[in-house]
Design an enzyme around this catalytic site. Structure first.
Site, PDB file in Angstrom:
ATOM      1  N   GLU A   1      35.336  28.098  53.283  1.00 57.16           N
ATOM      2  CA  GLU A   1      34.462  27.713  52.161  1.00 57.16           C
ATOM      3  C   GLU A   1      35.162  26.683  51.284  1.00 57.16           C
ATOM      4  OE1 GLU A   1      33.718  31.187  49.685  1.00 57.16           O
ATOM      5  OE2 GLU A   1      35.821  31.780  49.795  1.00 57.16           O
TER       6      GLU A   1
ATOM      7  N   ARG B   1      26.461  42.279  43.575  1.00 59.10           N
ATOM      8  CA  ARG B   1      27.773  41.791  44.021  1.00 59.10           C
ATOM      9  C   ARG B   1      28.871  42.268  43.082  1.00 59.10           C
ATOM     10  NH1 ARG B   1      28.542  35.427  44.883  1.00 59.10           N
ATOM     11  NH2 ARG B   1      28.511  35.462  42.613  1.00 59.10           N
TER      12      ARG B   1
ATOM     13  N   HIS C   1      52.522  48.880  39.214  1.00 59.46           N
ATOM     14  CA  HIS C   1      51.518  48.368  40.144  1.00 59.46           C
ATOM     15  C   HIS C   1      50.403  49.369  40.451  1.00 59.46           C
ATOM     16  CE1 HIS C   1      54.575  45.369  40.589  1.00 59.46           C
ATOM     17  NE2 HIS C   1      53.865  44.670  41.464  1.00 59.46           N
TER      18      HIS C   1
ATOM     19  N   ARG D   1      53.174  48.750  32.435  1.00 56.10           N
ATOM     20  CA  ARG D   1      53.207  47.924  33.650  1.00 56.10           C
ATOM     21  C   ARG D   1      53.742  48.706  34.844  1.00 56.10           C
ATOM     22  NH1 ARG D   1      55.979  44.785  36.955  1.00 56.10           N
ATOM     23  NH2 ARG D   1      54.949  42.913  37.763  1.00 56.10           N
TER      24      ARG D   1
ATOM     25  N   LYS E   1      35.030  39.289  44.593  1.00 54.20           N
ATOM     26  CA  LYS E   1      35.044  38.239  43.572  1.00 54.20           C
ATOM     27  C   LYS E   1      36.137  38.583  42.556  1.00 54.20           C
ATOM     28  CE  LYS E   1      31.811  35.109  41.332  1.00 54.20           C
ATOM     29  NZ  LYS E   1      32.468  33.887  41.760  1.00 54.20           N
TER      30      LYS E   1
HETATM   31  N1  PMP Z   1      32.784  30.876  47.168  1.00 53.75           N
HETATM   32  C1  PMP Z   1      33.633  30.958  46.129  1.00 53.75           C
HETATM   33  C2  PMP Z   1      35.090  31.088  46.384  1.00 53.75           C
HETATM   34  C3  PMP Z   1      33.133  30.926  44.802  1.00 53.75           C
HETATM   35  O1  PMP Z   1      33.972  31.021  43.762  1.00 53.75           O
HETATM   36  C4  PMP Z   1      31.745  30.767  44.606  1.00 53.75           C
HETATM   37  C5  PMP Z   1      31.191  30.685  43.209  1.00 53.75           C
HETATM   38  N2  PMP Z   1      30.932  31.956  42.692  1.00 53.75           N
HETATM   39  C6  PMP Z   1      30.902  30.691  45.722  1.00 53.75           C
HETATM   40  C7  PMP Z   1      31.466  30.751  46.995  1.00 53.75           C
HETATM   41  C8  PMP Z   1      29.408  30.555  45.569  1.00 53.75           C
HETATM   42  O2  PMP Z   1      28.830  31.722  45.047  1.00 53.75           O
HETATM   43  P1  PMP Z   1      27.485  31.681  44.179  1.00 53.75           P
HETATM   44  O3  PMP Z   1      26.450  30.992  45.014  1.00 53.75           O
HETATM   45  O4  PMP Z   1      27.157  33.106  43.934  1.00 53.75           O
HETATM   46  O5  PMP Z   1      27.816  30.929  42.921  1.00 53.75           O
END
Ligand code: PMP
Length: 289
Positions: A185, A58, A109, A107, A153
Site C-alpha cells: 500500500e 474498524r 512493556h 513504564r 490501525k
Molecule cells: N493504508 C494506510 C496505511 C492508511 O493510513 C490509510 C488511511 N487511514 C489507508 C490505507 C486508507 O484507509 P481509509 O480509506 O480508511 O482512509
C-alpha cells in the site's frame, strides 16, 4: 503554542470537552512511551459523518486486536463522533480523529493492570481534493519495511512516517510499498491497479490496512460494471498498469499519473478512475447536508 493549530478548538479527552491548549496527558501514557494504542479517522462532509459505522467497526477491531478493553459501546463512540461534529464542525468538511491508548502506568512493556485507557478525539478541517483530481499524482516505489500487523490501525506509525518522508524527499506525492516483490500500500493510502479494464487490489490481509474505501471502491466498481479482483500484484504489474489509483479518507479516490518518473498508461485520466470518481461524487452528493 503549536504552529498551525488553533489552541481554542474544542477536543475531547477522557470524558471532558476542553480547549486543545488545556488538554493534557501524562508523559507516562503508554501511547507516548510505547506507541501502545490505536486510532481511526472518520471523514465528515458538511458536518455529516461519512461511513461512520464502518470506521467505528474498524476502531473496535483494532482495539480487539491489541487486547485493549475500553468501556465504550458502539453507541458511545457514535455519540462522541456526533457530539464533536455538532460542537466543532460548523457544517464544514472535516475529519474526526479518534485515538485510544492503554493509558498511563509505570513504564513496563507488559499490559498494566487496572489502568484506564486514554480516549482522545479532535475534529480538524478537511479540504476535498480538487486540482489533483484532474492533474493526478506522482509516486515512487519503495520497500515496505513495516511490521507484519499492518491491518491494525496502530498509532505506532514510524514506518509510515518514514515512508511518507521518502515521498517528500523525492518530490513526489506518495510512495507505493512492496514486500517480497508484491505491492502492499501507500504510506497512508490504499493503492489500486487497473489492467485491461479489471480493477485489482492486494488481498485484505495483515500486510495492509484495509481502508474504508476498499469496500466502497468494490461497490462502486460493481455498480459501474468494472470487474474487480483482490490478489497479490507484482512490481512488474504495477509498472505495466493501465491506471494506478489511490484511496483514503482525505484523498477520496485520485489517479497516479506518474510512477517512478514514467507516465502511467497513457499518462492521462483513465476510464476506470473517471467512473469510480463519478460514483464517489454521486454518493457524497446524496449525503444530506
Ligand atoms: N493504508 C494506510 C496505511 C492508511 O493510513 C490509510 C488511511 N487511514 C489507508 C490505507 C486508507 O484507509 P481509509 O480509506 O480508511 O482512509
Amino acid at each position: 503554542m503549536i504552529a498551525n493549530v488553533d489552541p481554542n478548538t474544542i477536543v475531547y479527552l477522557n470524558g471532558d470537552y476542553t480547549r486543545l491548549a488545556d488538554a493534557k496527558v501524562s508523559v507516562l501514557d503508554r501511547g507516548f512511551i510505547f506507541g501502545d494504542g490505536i486510532y481511526d479517522v472518520v471523514p465528515a462532509y458538511k458536518g455529516q459523518a461519512f461511513r461512520m459505522d464502518e470506521h467505528l467497526g474498524r476502531l473496535e477491531r483494532s482495539l480487539k486486536l491489541i487486547g485493549l478493553e475500553v468501556n465504550y459501546t458502539r453507541q458511545d463512540w457514535e455519540k462522541l463522533v456526533l457530539d464533536m461534529l455538532a460542537r466543532v464542525s460548523q457544517g464544514q468538511d472535516c475529519m474526526v480523529y479518534l485515538h485510544v491508548t492503554r493509558g498511563a502506568a509505570k513504564r513496563d512493556h507488559a499490559f498494566p493492570a487496572n489502568t484506564t485507557p486514554t480516549v482522545f478525539c479532535m475534529v480538524t478541517p478537511f479540504e476535498r481534493p480538487s486540482v489533483a483530481r484532474e492533474k493526478g499524482l506522482t509516486a515512487i516505489s519503495i520497500p515496505d519495511v513495516r511490521w507484519l500487523m499492518c491491518h491494525i490501525k496502530s498509532i505506532s506509525l514510524l514506518g509510515n512516517v518514514l515512508a511518507r518522508q521518502q515521498a517528500v524527499d523525492a518530490g513526489v506525492d506518495e510512495v507505493i510499498q512492496f514486500r517480497d516483490g508484491y505491492m502492499t500500500e501507500g504510506s497512508s493510502t490504499n493503492i489500486w491497479v487497473v489492467k485491461d479494464g479489471v480493477l485489482l487490489a492486494p488481498p485484505r490481509d495483515n500486510l495492509i490496512l484495509e481502508g474504508i474505501r476498499y469496500r466502497l471502491l468494490e461497490e462502486l466498481a460493481a455498480k459501474a460494471g468494472i470487474p474487480f479482483e483482490a490478489r497479490p500484484i507484482s512490481e512488474a504489474e504495477v509498472e505495466a498498469a493501465d491506471e494506478l489509483l489511490l484511496t483514503s479518507a482525505t484523498k477520496e479516490v485520485l489517479p497516479i499519473l506518474q510512477y517512478n518518473g514514467k507516465p502511467v498508461g497513457t499518462g492521462q485520466l483513465g476510464p476506470v478512475y473517471q467512473a469510480l470518481r463519478a460514483g464517489y461524487d454521486q454518493i457524497l452528493d446524496q449525503l444530506e447536508g
